[in-house]
Design an enzyme around this catalytic site. Structure first.
Site, PDB file in Angstrom:
ATOM      1  CE  LYS A 209      -4.299  -1.787   0.341  1.00 53.17           C
ATOM      2  NZ  LYS A 209      -5.121  -2.259   1.441  1.00 53.17           N
ATOM      3  NE  ARG A 244      -7.301  -8.557  -0.350  1.00 50.52           N
ATOM      4  CZ  ARG A 244      -6.735  -7.851  -1.321  1.00 50.52           C
ATOM      5  NH1 ARG A 244      -5.740  -7.035  -1.075  1.00 50.52           N
ATOM      6  NH2 ARG A 244      -7.191  -7.962  -2.556  1.00 50.52           N
TER       7      ARG A 244
END
Ligand code: HH2
Length: 280
Positions: A209, A244
């Protein structure tokens, strides 16, 4: 949870699994690397990504799920979707978990579908619709962002349980990068223990991210795996239990070591060392 993005436009790996055969090969590779769950998604939430309708999303994810289960019959598959029609069909062909990045806000039929299927659900925090949830359009918070995330996740839990989903079937995800700047995501990671204290297993999606990029200066998302593993270890220490991730092998190793250290320091823990490894 290993990520299988059956999309042409995901932010870090768009295109690499954009055909059933490639998605199946990718999923099998992630299982080999130690994934416990494969999270199969057919729609990117990246700002600027193309919205897909249910038919197109079904064309992407269903052959991948069917093929994965044919090749690896025991695999645990979650479907990453906000659409109840996609969830319905994915559950019919063998998915066991629905990962809804809208926390069941966007499709009023989603909670009922999951309740009837008695599947597991991941309720993620986000704001707005699919095109804006990964932007900063709704990233306005007061002095206690963790409190706001908790209150909004509680709304998702309420929607789920009101439809008949058992609390034991629910995991929560604070939604790193979704309606959150990197500063917001850092604050949420800092307060993760409060979210874990709600009593649900907590999933984190930190892999590659923007926050990892902004902390490391690594501009290419696909090169952020080591930084992602560092963040995952911090999340583990603060109580997260599901991760995840794109690079399962690297995360498995980092998290196995961190978990081994944590376990070793608990008096009730069984020994974690694997004594069979002799070549080093
Ligand atoms: N992040 C993404 C997608 N789904 N699900 C959960 N539970 N948590 C997350 O943090 C999360 C998620 C976005 O990442 P990715 O799938 O790699 O990209 P894209 O949305 O561009 O397909």
């Amino acid at each position: 949870m290993g990520i299988v993005n059956v999309t042409p436009d995901s932010f870090s790996d768009g295109g690499i699994s954009f055909s059933p055969n490639r998605a199946i090969a990718r999923g099998l590779e992630l299982l080999q690397q130690g994934a416990d769950v494969l999270d199969v998604g057919g729609e990117s939430t990246r700002p600027g990504a193309t919205l897909v309708d249910a038919d197109e999303e079904l064309r992407r994810v269903i052959p991948a799920i069917e093929g994965l289960l044919a090749a690896a019959p025991g695999a645990v598959i979650s479907v990453d979707t906000v659409k109840s029609d996609v969830a319905t069909r994915a559950l019919e062909v063998g998915a066991l978990i629905v990962n809804d990045v809208s926390g069941m806000r966007l499709d009023g039929a989603m909670a009922g579908v999951c309740a009837r299927a008695r599947c597991g659900v991941v309720l993620m925090h986000s704001r707005g619709n699919v095109t804006e949830m990964a932007t900063y359009a709704r990233a306005a918070y007061g002095s206690d962002i963790v409190g706001e995330v908790i209150a909004e996740l509680a709304g998702s839990v309420e929607r789920a349980t009101a439809a008949g989903i058992e609390r034991a079937s629910i995991a929560l995800d604070p939604g790193f990068g979704f309606s959150k700047t990197s500063e917001h995501s850092l604050a949420v990671l800092g307060g993760l223990e409060r979210i874990c204290a709600l009593g649900f297993p907590v999933v984190v999606g930190l892999s590659r991210k923007r926050m990892i990029g902004e902390l490391t200066g690594v501009t290419r998302a696909a090169q952020r795996d080591a930084g992602s593993a560092g963040a995952a270890v911090v999340a583990l220490m603060r109580g997260a239990r599901l991760f995840r991730v794109h690079d399962v092998g690297m995360h498995r190793q980092a998290l196995d070591v961190a978990w081994g250290v944590i376990s070793d320091q608990r008096n009730d823990a069984a020994p974690f060392i694997r004594p069979t490894i002799t070549d080093d």
